[in-house]
Design a protein around this motif. Structure first.
Motif, mmCIF file in Angstrom:
data_model
loop_
_atom_site.group_PDB
_atom_site.id
_atom_site.type_symbol
_atom_site.label_atom_id
_atom_site.label_comp_id
_atom_site.label_asym_id
_atom_site.label_seq_id
_atom_site.Cartn_x
_atom_site.Cartn_y
_atom_site.Cartn_z
ATOM 1 N N ASP A 1 -21.987 -19.147 -55.728
ATOM 2 C CA ASP A 1 -20.552 -19.154 -55.403
ATOM 3 C C ASP A 1 -20.042 -17.709 -55.469
ATOM 4 O O ASP A 1 -20.337 -16.979 -56.414
ATOM 5 C CB ASP A 1 -19.819 -20.035 -56.413
ATOM 6 N N ILE A 2 -19.278 -17.355 -54.412
ATOM 7 C CA ILE A 2 -18.735 -15.988 -54.392
ATOM 8 C C ILE A 2 -17.645 -15.863 -55.469
ATOM 9 O O ILE A 2 -16.778 -16.755 -55.570
ATOM 10 C CB ILE A 2 -18.176 -15.645 -53.001
ATOM 11 N N ASP A 3 -17.728 -14.787 -56.198
ATOM 12 C CA ASP A 3 -16.769 -14.619 -57.313
ATOM 13 C C ASP A 3 -15.408 -14.165 -56.776
ATOM 14 O O ASP A 3 -15.341 -13.302 -55.884
ATOM 15 C CB ASP A 3 -17.304 -13.561 -58.296
ATOM 16 N N HIS A 4 -14.370 -14.780 -57.333
ATOM 17 C CA HIS A 4 -12.972 -14.434 -57.010
ATOM 18 C C HIS A 4 -12.740 -14.305 -55.507
ATOM 19 O O HIS A 4 -12.076 -13.361 -55.052
ATOM 20 C CB HIS A 4 -12.580 -13.110 -57.719
ATOM 21 N N PHE A 5 -13.265 -15.186 -54.824
ATOM 22 C CA PHE A 5 -13.140 -15.113 -53.347
ATOM 23 C C PHE A 5 -11.683 -15.254 -52.912
ATOM 24 O O PHE A 5 -11.259 -14.698 -51.895
ATOM 25 C CB PHE A 5 -14.032 -16.185 -52.686
ATOM 26 N N LYS A 6 -10.956 -15.991 -53.709
ATOM 27 C CA LYS A 6 -9.526 -16.168 -53.386
ATOM 28 C C LYS A 6 -8.850 -14.806 -53.250
ATOM 29 O O LYS A 6 -8.016 -14.605 -52.368
ATOM 30 C CB LYS A 6 -8.870 -17.022 -54.487
ATOM 31 N N ASN B 1 -9.374 -13.238 -49.838
ATOM 32 C CA ASN B 1 -8.417 -13.814 -48.868
ATOM 33 C C ASN B 1 -7.020 -13.259 -49.105
ATOM 34 O O ASN B 1 -6.333 -12.869 -48.147
ATOM 35 C CB ASN B 1 -8.363 -15.332 -48.994
ATOM 36 N N HIS C 1 -7.354 -13.873 -44.406
ATOM 37 C CA HIS C 1 -8.350 -14.952 -44.188
ATOM 38 C C HIS C 1 -9.504 -14.498 -43.302
ATOM 39 O O HIS C 1 -10.659 -14.859 -43.549
ATOM 40 C CB HIS C 1 -7.643 -16.171 -43.570
ATOM 41 N N ASP D 1 -13.390 -14.568 -43.928
ATOM 42 C CA ASP D 1 -14.430 -15.170 -43.057
ATOM 43 C C ASP D 1 -15.600 -14.200 -42.855
ATOM 44 O O ASP D 1 -16.764 -14.605 -42.844
ATOM 45 C CB ASP D 1 -13.843 -15.504 -41.690
ATOM 46 N N LEU E 1 -17.731 -14.222 -45.731
ATOM 47 C CA LEU E 1 -18.522 -15.491 -45.757
ATOM 48 C C LEU E 1 -19.741 -15.410 -44.822
ATOM 49 O O LEU E 1 -20.760 -16.042 -45.059
ATOM 50 C CB LEU E 1 -17.640 -16.681 -45.354
ATOM 51 N N ARG F 1 -24.675 -23.768 -46.200
ATOM 52 C CA ARG F 1 -23.290 -23.529 -46.665
ATOM 53 C C ARG F 1 -22.781 -24.867 -47.142
ATOM 54 O O ARG F 1 -22.562 -25.781 -46.365
ATOM 55 C CB ARG F 1 -22.399 -22.975 -45.538
ATOM 56 N N GLY G 1 -16.672 -24.226 -48.548
ATOM 57 C CA GLY G 1 -15.874 -23.059 -48.978
ATOM 58 C C GLY G 1 -16.730 -21.812 -49.129
ATOM 59 O O GLY G 1 -17.447 -21.429 -48.204
ATOM 60 N N GLU G 2 -16.681 -21.236 -50.360
ATOM 61 C CA GLU G 2 -17.463 -20.011 -50.605
ATOM 62 C C GLU G 2 -18.719 -20.324 -51.402
ATOM 63 O O GLU G 2 -19.308 -19.477 -52.042
ATOM 64 C CB GLU G 2 -16.582 -18.964 -51.303
ATOM 65 N N LYS H 1 -20.217 -18.526 -64.303
ATOM 66 C CA LYS H 1 -18.832 -18.104 -64.056
ATOM 67 C C LYS H 1 -18.147 -17.836 -65.385
ATOM 68 O O LYS H 1 -17.502 -16.803 -65.593
ATOM 69 C CB LYS H 1 -18.055 -19.192 -63.293
ATOM 70 N N ARG I 1 -19.315 -14.159 -64.647
ATOM 71 C CA ARG I 1 -19.601 -14.048 -63.186
ATOM 72 C C ARG I 1 -20.680 -13.007 -62.907
ATOM 73 O O ARG I 1 -21.172 -12.358 -63.815
ATOM 74 C CB ARG I 1 -18.348 -13.779 -62.385
#
Ligand SMILES: Nc1nc2c(ncn2[C@@H]2O[C@H](COP(=O)(O)OP(=O)(O)OP(=O)(O)O)[C@@H](O)[C@H]2O)c(=O)[nH]1
Length: 509
Positions: free
Chosen positions: A386-391, A394, A399, A403, A406, A425, A428-429, A498, A502
């Protein structure tokens, strides 16, 4: 039976009946046996082909008999002409010319018809009597032949003339008897008559002998008609048998039922009519023409039927062609539908952003993979990443930038993996990596390599370098573990990673 074989059969029957009807006396033992054979074949209920074979075998004999009949007819004609000429040659007697011409006309018309032979011979007797009556000075009151042929003056001349005339007439009539082909029980009659003809030099006995000859001719014709009637009755059965054969042959063809029914009705009616007409027919000629008419009418019914069949076949062929085209089109459609389906299926299994197989593809693949590994006791590990702090990505760069990240992350992962390792995939991430034939230690090493590859990747977003890290949970498949349980354990380890800060790998057996 096919159309053409029916036609051929009708043709053979036509030939057979016309030839046999000319000479159905049954006097030739070979022909008798062949005709008997044909009747046996018919009575046994043989099919049309067997009947046709039997008739083909009979044909050469029928032709021979045909020729023999013609020979007899020619003989009768010449006998009659010789007798008329004899009359004409008698000096002092005048043959009434109109009656002579009339008789000769009758001979020309009927010499080929055996039923008319007795009438023609009687006609000659009448002409001879008229000749006698026409004569001005009859020489004697003895029998008319004596008076007719023995008119000369001197007894020695008269005797000599008698013998010559006897010789001529005896010769022609004996020849006729030889060729009458009467049944064997008339052998004695013929022998007596021949003896009378050849041994007797007395003209007075000639009228009686001629009467006997006429009687025998009538016997011969009587037998011929009886045999012919029997033969025609058999022929009638034969036609009925053809009818049955046609009915049976086409019975299974339901589409032809209507025209078959029509044909059956017509043939049955024609066969019935023929049967009745044969019974009521009185002489050979009318029987012959009647049978010919009937055969023509049956033949034309067959022709009509064949043309109907032809039309129906044509329609059937057209329908089959249309159907074939339809099937070909459907096959083509099926092929393109199949490839479309495969395409859609592939689409359904592929993540459009990263071009990686998606969660559905993972779920399709993981169970059989796990089963094979468990069965073969080979190791398999699962890494959930899982990508860390992907939010933040974005939120910070938008966005689209998200992408882009991603798409780039799995590329980095791929470089650190083996060919047989599979990346999905998952959503999400989050990515899932299946590592077949990989122990936990090997999987941990590879997960670490992945993590490093990502974190060290020079991501560049909107011209600025950005560091992306991932957290990974790794678990090894246990002997009886389900894919869901395996995933659950790896996912838990991911969250442990995490929670532990992470950008790290957590692993467990
Ligand atoms: N650009 C983009 N963003 C996505 C996509 N799918 C999911 N996301 C975003 O990914 C983010 C995931 O955020 P979180 O679940 O809070 O997790 P995180 O921010 O990665 O934090 P941690 O996982 O706790 O490290 C959300 O903001 C989603 O909108 C996608 O296809 N494209």
């Amino acid at each position: 039976m096919t159309e053409s074989s029916s036609e051929k059969l009708i043709e053979v029957l036509r030939k057979a009946v016309s030839r046999t009807s000319l000479l159905a006396e049954g006097n030739d033992p070979k022909l008798d046996s062949v005709v008997r054979h044909i009747r046996q074949v018919i009575n046994k209920g043989a099919d049309a082909q067997q009947i046709q074979d039997a008739l083909n075998n009979a044909e050469p004999l029928l032709i021979q008999s045909d020729e023999a009949q013609m020979g007899r007819a020619k003989l009768i004609r010449s006998v009659l002409q010789e007798l008329i000429d004899l009359l004409e040659k008698q000096p002092g007697y005048r043959v009434p010319q109109s009656e002579r011409k009339q008789l000769e006309g009758q001979i020309r018309l009927h010499w080929q018809s055996s039923s008319q032979w007795p009438q023609l011979l009687k006609g000659f007797l009448t002409l001879a009597e008229s000749t006698l009556e026409n004569t001005a000075e009859p020489r004697s009151s003895s029998s008319f032949f004596k008076r007719l042929f023995n008119r000369r003056s001197s007894p020695s001349d008269s005797q000599k003339n008698d013998q010559e005339i006897m010789l001529q007439i005896s010769h022609t009539l004996a020849g006729l008897l030889n060729n009458l082909s009467l049944p064997s029980h008339h052998d004695d009659d013929i022998a007596d008559l021949r003896k009378a003809l050849l041994g007797n030099k007395n003209l007075q006995e000639l009228p009686g002998i001629l009467d006997e000859v006429i009687n025998l001719v009538m016997v011969a014709i009587g037998k011929s008609q009886e045999n012919l009637t029997n033969y025609l009755n058999q022929l009638n059965k034969q036609l009925a048998s053809i009818n049955d054969s046609i009915s049976t042959s086409y019975h299974s063809q339901k589409t032809l039922s209507e025209s078959r029914h029509g044909l059956n009705t017509q043939l049955q009616r024609q066969v019935k009519d023929t049967s009745q007409a044969v019974k009521s027919a009185s002489d050979l000629d009318s029987l012959k023409s009647l049978i010919n008419d009937r055969l023509s009418s049956i033949s034309s019914t067959m022709t009509d039927y064949q043309s109907q069949m032809h039309q129906q076949e044509k329609h059937a062929t057209q329908s089959i062609t249309l159907l074939k085209n339809k099937v070909t089109r459907m096959e083509k459609d099926t092929v393109s539908l199949r490839s479309l389906l495969q395409e859609k299926l592939a689409q359904a299994m592929t993540d459009s952003l990263t071009d990686l197989p998606n969660r559905t593809a993972y779920q399709d693949a993981i169970l059989p993979l796990c089963q094979v590994m468990q069965k073969t006791q080979k190791p398999l590990c699962l890494a959930v990443c899982d990508i860390d702090h992907f939010k933040n990505v974005n939120d910070t760069w938008g966005h689209l930038a998200g992408d882009k990240v991603l798409r780039l992350v799995p590329k980095q992962m791929r470089d650190a993996l083996k060919d047989e390792d599979l990346i999905f995939r998952y959503g999400g991430e989050e990515f899932v990596i299946v590592l077949p034939n990989t122990t936990l230690e090997q999987a941990m090493e590879r997960a670490e390599a992945i993590r490093l590859a990502v974190v060290k990747a020079p991501f560049n977003v909107q011209g600025e370098p950005v560091t992306i890290s991932i957290s990974i949970g790794v678990a090894e498949l246990q002997p009886k573990e389900s894919p869901n349980d395996l995933f659950g354990r790896a996912d838990k380890l991911l969250y442990s990673a995490k929670e532990a800060g992470r950008n790290q790998v957590m692993a467990s057996k």
